[in-house]
Scaffold this motif. Sequence first.
Motif, PDB file in Angstrom:
ATOM      1  N   GLY A   1       0.815  -1.200   0.000  1.00  0.00           N
ATOM      2  CA  GLY A   1       0.000   0.000   0.000  1.00  0.00           C
ATOM      3  C   GLY A   1       0.853   1.256   0.000  1.00  0.00           C
ATOM      4  O   GLY A   1       2.070   1.220   0.121  1.00  0.00           O
ATOM      5  N   HIS A   2       0.197   2.365  -0.157  1.00  0.00           N
ATOM      6  CA  HIS A   2       0.892   3.644  -0.214  1.00  0.00           C
ATOM      7  C   HIS A   2      -0.080   4.728   0.221  1.00  0.00           C
ATOM      8  O   HIS A   2      -1.274   4.659  -0.059  1.00  0.00           O
ATOM      9  CB  HIS A   2       1.378   3.909  -1.642  1.00  0.00           C
ATOM     10  CG  HIS A   2       2.191   5.150  -1.766  1.00  0.00           C
ATOM     11  ND1 HIS A   2       3.447   5.251  -1.250  1.00  0.00           N
ATOM     12  CD2 HIS A   2       1.910   6.343  -2.330  1.00  0.00           C
ATOM     13  CE1 HIS A   2       3.915   6.465  -1.505  1.00  0.00           C
ATOM     14  NE2 HIS A   2       2.996   7.152  -2.163  1.00  0.00           N
TER      15      HIS A   2
ATOM     16  N   VAL B   1      -0.060  -0.893   8.431  1.00  0.00           N
ATOM     17  CA  VAL B   1       0.694  -0.642   9.654  1.00  0.00           C
ATOM     18  C   VAL B   1       1.794  -1.688   9.833  1.00  0.00           C
ATOM     19  O   VAL B   1       2.885  -1.386  10.302  1.00  0.00           O
ATOM     20  CB  VAL B   1      -0.257  -0.647  10.877  1.00  0.00           C
ATOM     21  CG1 VAL B   1       0.517  -0.518  12.166  1.00  0.00           C
ATOM     22  CG2 VAL B   1      -1.273   0.466  10.753  1.00  0.00           C
ATOM     23  N   GLY B   2       1.543  -2.931   9.439  1.00  0.00           N
ATOM     24  CA  GLY B   2       2.512  -4.005   9.626  1.00  0.00           C
ATOM     25  C   GLY B   2       3.565  -4.112   8.535  1.00  0.00           C
ATOM     26  O   GLY B   2       4.412  -5.001   8.577  1.00  0.00           O
ATOM     27  N   ALA B   3       3.543  -3.235   7.548  1.00  0.00           N
ATOM     28  CA  ALA B   3       4.483  -3.321   6.432  1.00  0.00           C
ATOM     29  C   ALA B   3       5.948  -3.297   6.873  1.00  0.00           C
ATOM     30  O   ALA B   3       6.736  -4.109   6.385  1.00  0.00           O
ATOM     31  CB  ALA B   3       4.208  -2.222   5.417  1.00  0.00           C
TER      32      ALA B   3
ATOM     33  N   ILE C   1      11.051  -6.675   7.564  1.00  0.00           N
ATOM     34  CA  ILE C   1      12.116  -7.221   8.414  1.00  0.00           C
ATOM     35  C   ILE C   1      12.035  -8.738   8.460  1.00  0.00           C
ATOM     36  O   ILE C   1      13.046  -9.430   8.426  1.00  0.00           O
ATOM     37  CB  ILE C   1      12.018  -6.630   9.837  1.00  0.00           C
ATOM     38  CG1 ILE C   1      12.314  -5.145   9.807  1.00  0.00           C
ATOM     39  CG2 ILE C   1      12.948  -7.362  10.799  1.00  0.00           C
ATOM     40  CD1 ILE C   1      11.988  -4.433  11.111  1.00  0.00           C
ATOM     41  N   GLU C   2      10.825  -9.294   8.521  1.00  0.00           N
ATOM     42  CA  GLU C   2      10.638 -10.733   8.668  1.00  0.00           C
ATOM     43  C   GLU C   2      10.928 -11.521   7.395  1.00  0.00           C
ATOM     44  O   GLU C   2      11.424 -12.640   7.460  1.00  0.00           O
ATOM     45  CB  GLU C   2       9.202 -11.035   9.100  1.00  0.00           C
ATOM     46  CG  GLU C   2       8.888 -10.630  10.504  1.00  0.00           C
ATOM     47  CD  GLU C   2       7.435 -10.872  10.866  1.00  0.00           C
ATOM     48  OE1 GLU C   2       6.588 -10.980   9.952  1.00  0.00           O
ATOM     49  OE2 GLU C   2       7.150 -10.957  12.074  1.00  0.00           O
ATOM     50  N   LEU C   3      10.609 -10.978   6.234  1.00  0.00           N
ATOM     51  CA  LEU C   3      10.750 -11.740   4.991  1.00  0.00           C
ATOM     52  C   LEU C   3      12.161 -12.260   4.725  1.00  0.00           C
ATOM     53  O   LEU C   3      12.317 -13.424   4.361  1.00  0.00           O
ATOM     54  CB  LEU C   3      10.236 -10.936   3.804  1.00  0.00           C
ATOM     55  CG  LEU C   3       8.723 -10.880   3.681  1.00  0.00           C
ATOM     56  CD1 LEU C   3       8.320 -10.001   2.502  1.00  0.00           C
ATOM     57  CD2 LEU C   3       8.130 -12.260   3.530  1.00  0.00           C
ATOM     58  N   PRO C   4      13.213 -11.473   4.875  1.00  0.00           N
ATOM     59  CA  PRO C   4      14.552 -12.032   4.652  1.00  0.00           C
ATOM     60  C   PRO C   4      14.874 -13.190   5.593  1.00  0.00           C
ATOM     61  O   PRO C   4      15.526 -14.163   5.196  1.00  0.00           O
ATOM     62  CB  PRO C   4      15.494 -10.851   4.913  1.00  0.00           C
ATOM     63  CG  PRO C   4      14.666  -9.644   4.699  1.00  0.00           C
ATOM     64  CD  PRO C   4      13.280 -10.025   5.113  1.00  0.00           C
TER      65      PRO C   4
END
Length: 66
Positions: free
Chosen positions: A7-8, A14-16, A21-24
Amino acid sequence: MAHLGFGHGARYRVGAPLVRIELPVVFSQPAARFPTLRPGCAPREPTFDTHMPTGGLSALPVSRYV
């Protein structure tokens, strides 16, 4: 151009930042946990689901060499 997956502007999630941070970490774990994991198909063989907004893989076969 900014990536619109999270989103933009008014629709910003809010959790973006947490997801970024979690994806890597999530994507590095299979390689660390299963060091013999290899693609189970040719590099150009996986198919992408064009009906998904993110255009993700429809399948990704893997094999474990022992």
